[in-house]
Design a protein around this motif. Structure first.
Motif, mmCIF file in Angstrom:
data_model
loop_
_atom_site.group_PDB
_atom_site.id
_atom_site.type_symbol
_atom_site.label_atom_id
_atom_site.label_comp_id
_atom_site.label_asym_id
_atom_site.label_seq_id
_atom_site.Cartn_x
_atom_site.Cartn_y
_atom_site.Cartn_z
ATOM 1 N N MET A 1 33.056 -12.176 -2.065
ATOM 2 C CA MET A 1 32.941 -13.228 -1.075
ATOM 3 C C MET A 1 31.585 -13.185 -0.400
ATOM 4 O O MET A 1 31.094 -14.197 0.044
ATOM 5 N N SER A 2 30.926 -12.033 -0.315
ATOM 6 C CA SER A 2 29.627 -11.954 0.330
ATOM 7 C C SER A 2 28.555 -12.692 -0.463
ATOM 8 O O SER A 2 27.504 -12.991 0.064
ATOM 9 N N GLN A 43 34.056 -15.933 7.004
ATOM 10 C CA GLN A 43 34.587 -14.711 7.613
ATOM 11 C C GLN A 43 36.092 -14.849 7.859
ATOM 12 O O GLN A 43 36.857 -13.916 7.604
ATOM 13 N N HIS A 45 38.195 -16.740 6.213
ATOM 14 C CA HIS A 45 38.863 -16.666 4.912
ATOM 15 C C HIS A 45 38.935 -15.220 4.414
ATOM 16 O O HIS A 45 39.930 -14.808 3.820
ATOM 17 N N GLU A 46 37.892 -14.465 4.683
ATOM 18 C CA GLU A 46 37.895 -13.056 4.290
ATOM 19 C C GLU A 46 38.965 -12.283 5.059
ATOM 20 O O GLU A 46 39.678 -11.455 4.485
ATOM 21 N N ASP A 49 42.378 -13.257 3.487
ATOM 22 C CA ASP A 49 42.606 -12.637 2.183
ATOM 23 C C ASP A 49 42.896 -11.142 2.305
ATOM 24 O O ASP A 49 43.868 -10.630 1.745
ATOM 25 N N PHE A 50 42.045 -10.448 3.036
ATOM 26 C CA PHE A 50 42.183 -9.000 3.153
ATOM 27 C C PHE A 50 43.492 -8.617 3.839
ATOM 28 O O PHE A 50 44.254 -7.785 3.339
#
Length: 100
Positions: A1-2, A43, A45-46, A49-50
């Motif tokens: 994602m980054s 961020q 979305h991250e 997900d995580f």
């Protein structure tokens, strides 16, 4: 994602030049704000997900207390770490700018 922003073909850092040959400040500011919005959305979305992978075993019609607590704690820790890293980079930038 980054790699989300580095793999795009549009380079937001290259703003069109004004007639005087310099970057239009209003356009530059607008592009900076839009880039920050995109980074903020990425961020979030991250986080989703995580923390979803970490906390949700099987989706249901309602979150149980254990899953809700896990999600809250996960997002809180994720934000804490993000702020810690951001502050550390800011300190390093200040040190390197002060040393020049």
């Amino acid at each position: 994602m980054s790699d989300l922003f580095s793999s795009t073909s549009t380079n937001f850092d290259e703003a069109p030049k004004a007639k005087s040959g310099s970057v239009d400040p209003e356009l530059d500011n607008f592009l900076m704000i839009e880039k920050q919005k995109a980074q903020f959305t990425a961020q979030i979305h991250e986080f989703n997900d995580f923390c979803w992978e970490k906390c949700v075993d099987k989706p249901g019609t309602k979150l149980d207390g254990k899953t809700e607590t896990c999600l809250n704690n996960c997002v809180d820790r994720f934000i804490d770490v993000s702020l810690l890293i951001t502050n550390r980079f800011a300190q390093l930038l200040q040190k390197s700018a002060g040393g020049m």
